[in-house]
Design an enzyme around this catalytic site. Structure first.
Site, short mmCIF file in Angstrom:
data_model
loop_
_atom_site.label_atom_id
_atom_site.label_comp_id
_atom_site.label_asym_id
_atom_site.label_seq_id
_atom_site.Cartn_x
_atom_site.Cartn_y
_atom_site.Cartn_z
N HIS A 157 0.80 -1.22 0.00
CA HIS A 157 0.00 0.00 0.00
C HIS A 157 0.84 1.27 0.00
O HIS A 157 0.34 2.33 0.38
CB HIS A 157 -0.92 0.03 1.23
CG HIS A 157 -1.87 -1.12 1.32
ND1 HIS A 157 -2.85 -1.32 0.39
CD2 HIS A 157 -1.99 -2.12 2.22
CE1 HIS A 157 -3.56 -2.41 0.73
NE2 HIS A 157 -3.06 -2.91 1.82
N HIS A 193 -8.47 -4.36 -0.93
CA HIS A 193 -7.97 -5.72 -1.19
C HIS A 193 -8.91 -6.45 -2.13
O HIS A 193 -8.81 -7.66 -2.30
CB HIS A 193 -7.85 -6.51 0.11
CG HIS A 193 -7.13 -5.79 1.18
ND1 HIS A 193 -7.77 -5.29 2.29
CD2 HIS A 193 -5.83 -5.45 1.28
CE1 HIS A 193 -6.86 -4.68 3.05
NE2 HIS A 193 -5.69 -4.76 2.47
#
Ligand SMILES: Nc1ncnc2c1ncn2[C@@H]1O[C@H](COP(=O)(O)OP(=O)(O)O)[C@@H](O)[C@H]1O
Ligand SMILES: Nc1ncnc2c1ncn2[C@@H]1O[C@H](COP(=O)(O)OP(=O)(O)O)[C@@H](O)[C@H]1O
Ligand SMILES: [Mg+2]
Ligand SMILES: [Mg+2]
Ligand SMILES: [Mg+2]
Ligand SMILES: [Mg+2]
Lengths: 333, 204, 333, 204
Positions: free
Chosen positions: A58, A220
């Site tokens: 991320h 996700h």
């Protein structure tokens, strides 16, 4: 989607090696799990520590935001997987300089359990911990179940606010209160256009047709609120703003910061096209935009898509938001 | 027959083997309702414990604490952390003992269940590993014969799995699948079925 | 590849509107072609002006680098297309404060003709212009035909050096000499993994199989030196460094800066994995790395791939490289 | 018959029509050896000029200067800039004149060719628009009858296109295609063929 890597198992460790090698003035590996990143230069003695943690993939979240006026340390897991409680405990120890440590992170099951367990572990070191969870993703649960919502890019605002509060010399209670206020003031919504591939899984996190998008999808690949045909930038931005306004009305005289964030592959050109609508909607509601953030602040590797995060400000939050900070990915002041 | 460090080592051996065998099965179950890593978590965790098996002390509390720590270090997945929490709870309870009778099983399982519930902040009945443990604790209550305890535990864990199959997931990553989770085994309950059967030596 | 936009024809204008709206402290539109971006706060009176220009779709290149210690103005065309000579002339006028203007840009046919014609146009305004062309892409022509090479990410280094020289108060000749020195000291090589889509064309710039990469491919999809199976990060980085070293040997005691640049979709995680090899190779050759740049500095929208740019430094270049600069995408000092 | 502003307006009309018609053809030719925008460049440019056609002054120099500027503003593509450069060169040469004889054509085309060559820094013989202009200038040299000039120009520009087809591109975006450019028309030469034929009113 093609990825440039060596062995999938080595992805995270090599990434952290490169990150710390490229920016030794900001980051250093702490301890021997190899998964805890701390500031290169320790924070002021007696400053409240701030730690975060979560899965890799991320960047700049999470590790990237270790830096002055931001975080003190971060525990980082495999791609999209929680770090272990041991690693989190190490991060807490790295962040502590006697004034206690705020655990500031996103509301994901594994992360919560591990940070709680990490808290149990560092009790033996006499470190006092508090917790603030980000639950900013309005698509992930109804307002009545707000506490079940996921944390997404709102994290970046919370890091900034908490970091500035700690840098000011506030005590653990004060820093925690500021972080909680920031978390409460943030709302996010995302839209996904294409998936990304978790190196060890080797296949995309989800499938989506070439002409489809998914509104509210998680970072996700968690299911969103609808999947449908790709629309124009104005329509997409309009719906995203509607959903944010529904959850947190904005009106005349309000001061807000807004983040228009790429999930990875979406280029800044498209963010700026969206920003026109964002600005028109906020100003149309009578609000003033403070320090808009347009760029890649919280991503999922090469996923295409965007998220908007809106933070409503009061004088305290605005002062902390605009205070200086410095890390390899973000500088203010 | 009581549980001592020799029995623990044997159980670790059986469990480690079972988890190698069920690697794909558990990944697949978790892939349907989560992120597909439960097989990875369990094999990694059991490999970490197996490496320590020979060096475990006689004190069951110390031995189980070492197992819990090995598991915790090996990954940060929810299931690993929950299991470690449960093992740690049992470890504290049996600290200083080198032998534990089969009659203690229901109490210890219930203890693990409660600590894991506190850690995960989930309700009983939510279609999670907690419901498996709850079933085992209930079914073994008042039993003391080792074989009977093993039989009852193995039966109860399978029955729980089947009983919850058609319910909706309410916790963890599986929650977001909502209605789609109906008819699918909760991966954590499935894993616990394999674990209990391996520990109880009641396979197949 | 899906894109978030409204009408393809509106892509560039909406992008520029959003860019200048999000960063009014850095950028403003100049003139009425709508395609010239200048500094929000004019540079020092009597400072040499620096302009660049080129096609859209490469943010932060070109427009993003307008800012203190960098560029004064930029003319921007449609996606991957040269701006017009008129627009370039406008940019030159915006950059001029009496001390002359350096045209600093990449070696692409259309851009060169237009900047030359723009020079003819501003002769009427008594503005003296000089030119420095970037020809850093080693894959685009043999060393004997170096002047035919394309300009790619080396541009960023040249902006930085020239910008710092101008900020120091050097005259047009001095700024031009510094820029030329920077251009001569840069070598780049890129590898492409996936194409991008030009909005008005609506289809990818090139086709490439799911398991293939192309070494040396240009940022608009121009053919490279070979196309083959995807390799490991170490192999890819190794070959890229080989090609750079072949063209510009690096040895004991050399000081170099290196840029590991994402062409767009490739995430920073992968850049850091590559950086490990880059660092090992440079240090293995006896060189010292100065201010490595890892990130997205010159892109092609959502193209996946990376480029490396190496700049060999002497004392002058190092001083100018590390001098302060400030724009919405990059800050030094 | 000489060339005056009325003839120029008529020529603009024919050329604008031809470019609308050849939009796809030119995009396609440029797509094979470049970025596929040559049709866009030409239609946009001619539309910009057409809009000014009625307001063009009688002075051919001023009129052509206005045409060149309109073209330049409409895009920044190489071809547009080269054409504008050529038109500007002719404009300077005929400044102040309201009529130009057909016998001046070879001289003016050669002038355009030279200025465009200076702008693009390419050699003659490189398979570009320069070679088309060179052929036209050569074929019309010493002619003065308008019809003969038109015939010769139209014939020469087609012959040049064919003569260069099997050569390798050496300039501009087409250069990077190397051997692959053999057998393909240079888009700029193809465009010039259409332009000259439309101006000469020798279509088909
Ligand atoms: N909060 C919770 N309370 C009880 N059990 C839980 C909780 N969260 C997850 N579980 C159990 O863990 C299983 C998933 O474990 P795991 O695959 O490790 O999760 P993740 O990969 O999301 O971290 C679920 O099937 C469920 O049985
Ligand atoms: N330097 C040059 N000298 C002469 N002619 C050129 C040059 N560059 C391009 N051309 C001509 O222009 C044509 C391409 O024009 P255009 O499509 O506008 O180019 P681009 O889209 O690359 O800017 C070529 O086919 C060639 O005839
Ligand atoms: Mg899982
Ligand atoms: Mg997991
Ligand atoms: Mg073209
Ligand atoms: Mg073009």
């Amino acid at each position: 989607m093609k990825k440039i890597l060596n062995a999938p198992e080595a992805y995270v460790d090599e990434m952290l090696a490169g990150l710390t090698a490229a920016h030794p003035e900001y980051y250093r590996l702490h301890g021997d799990s190899g998964r805890v990143v701390a500031r290169a230069k320790a924070g002021k003695e007696g400053k409240v520590g701030i730690v975060t943690g979560g899965g890799s993939g991320h960047l700049p979240v999470f590790t990237g935001y270790v830096g002055e006026g931001l975080l003190d340390a971060c525990a980082i897991g495999d791609v999209f997987a929680s770090p272990s409680a041991e690693q989190m405990a190490d991060a807490i120890r790295a962040a502590d300089s006697g004034a206690g440590v705020l655990r500031l992170y996103g509301n994901y099951g594994g992360d919560v359990m591990n940070f709680d367990m990490a808290g149990d572990l560092v009790e033996f070191d006499d470190i006092t911990c508090t917790t603030v969870l980000l639950t900013d993703d309005v698509a992930s649960a109804a307002p009545e179940e707000k506490e079940k919502r996921r944390g997404v890019a709102g994290m970046v605002y919370a890091y900034k606010i908490a970091g500035a509060a700690a840098e000011e010399g506030r005590d653990l209670e004060g820093v925690t209160a500021a972080a909680q206020k920031a978390a409460d003031a943030c709302r996010s919504i995302g839209v996904a256009l294409s998936p990304c591939t978790v190196p060890q899984a080797g296949k995309p996190t989800f499938e989506i047709a070439d002409d489809e998008i998914e509104m509210g999808m998680g970072i996700h690949g968690e299911p969103g609120v609808w999947r449908g045909k790709l629309r124009t930038a104005d329509e997409i931005a309009g719906e995203m703003m509607d959903r944010l306004f529904d959850d947190m009305p904005v009106g005349q005289g309000d001061r807000v910061s807004i983040m228009v964030n790429s999930l990875g592959a979406t280029p800044p050109e498209e963010l700026y096209i969206l920003y026109n609508v964002v600005k028109a909607r906020l100003e149309g509601a009578g609000a003033t935009i403070v320090m808009p953030l347009v760029g890649r602040y919280a991503t999922s590797m090469e996923m295409a898509g965007v998220s908007f995060t809106m933070m409503k400000l009061d004088d305290e939050l605005e002062k902390l938001l605009t205070a200086p900070c410095d890390c390899a990915f973000w500088r203010v002041g | 027959m009581t549980i001592d460090i020799v029995a623990v080592r044997a159980a670790i051996g059986r469990l480690a083997l079972a988890m190698e065998r069920d690697f794909e099965l558990l990944n697949k179950a978790d892939g349907a309702l989560g992120d597909g890593d439960l097989g990875v978590t369990m094999t990694r965790g059991m490999r970490a414990i197996s490496e320590k098996a020979e060096d475990l002390p006689e004190d069951l509390g110390q031995a189980l604490l070492a197992c819990a720590q090995a598991f915790t270090k090996s990954s940060g997945s929810s299931y690993g952390t929950l299991l470690a929490t449960g093992i740690m709870a049992i470890a504290k309870q049996v600290k200083g003992e080198t032998e534990v009778g089969a009659d203690r099983v229901p109490e210890l399982v219930a203890l693990a269940r409660d600590q894991m519930q506190a850690r995960g902040k989930a309700e009983l009945g939510g279609k999670t590993v907690l419901d498996s443990l709850d079933a085992v604790a209930g079914a073994t209550a008042a039993l003391s014969d080792p074989a009977e305890v093993a039989d009852a535990a193995a039966r109860a864990v399978t029955e729980a799995l089947e009983a919850f199959r058609d319910r909706k997931a309410t916790v963890g990553r599986a929650r977001i699948f909502g209605e789609k989770s109906v008819g699918l085994d909760d991966p954590g309950m499935l894993a616990m079925e394999r674990i209990v059967k391996a520990l109880a030596d009641r396979e197949g």
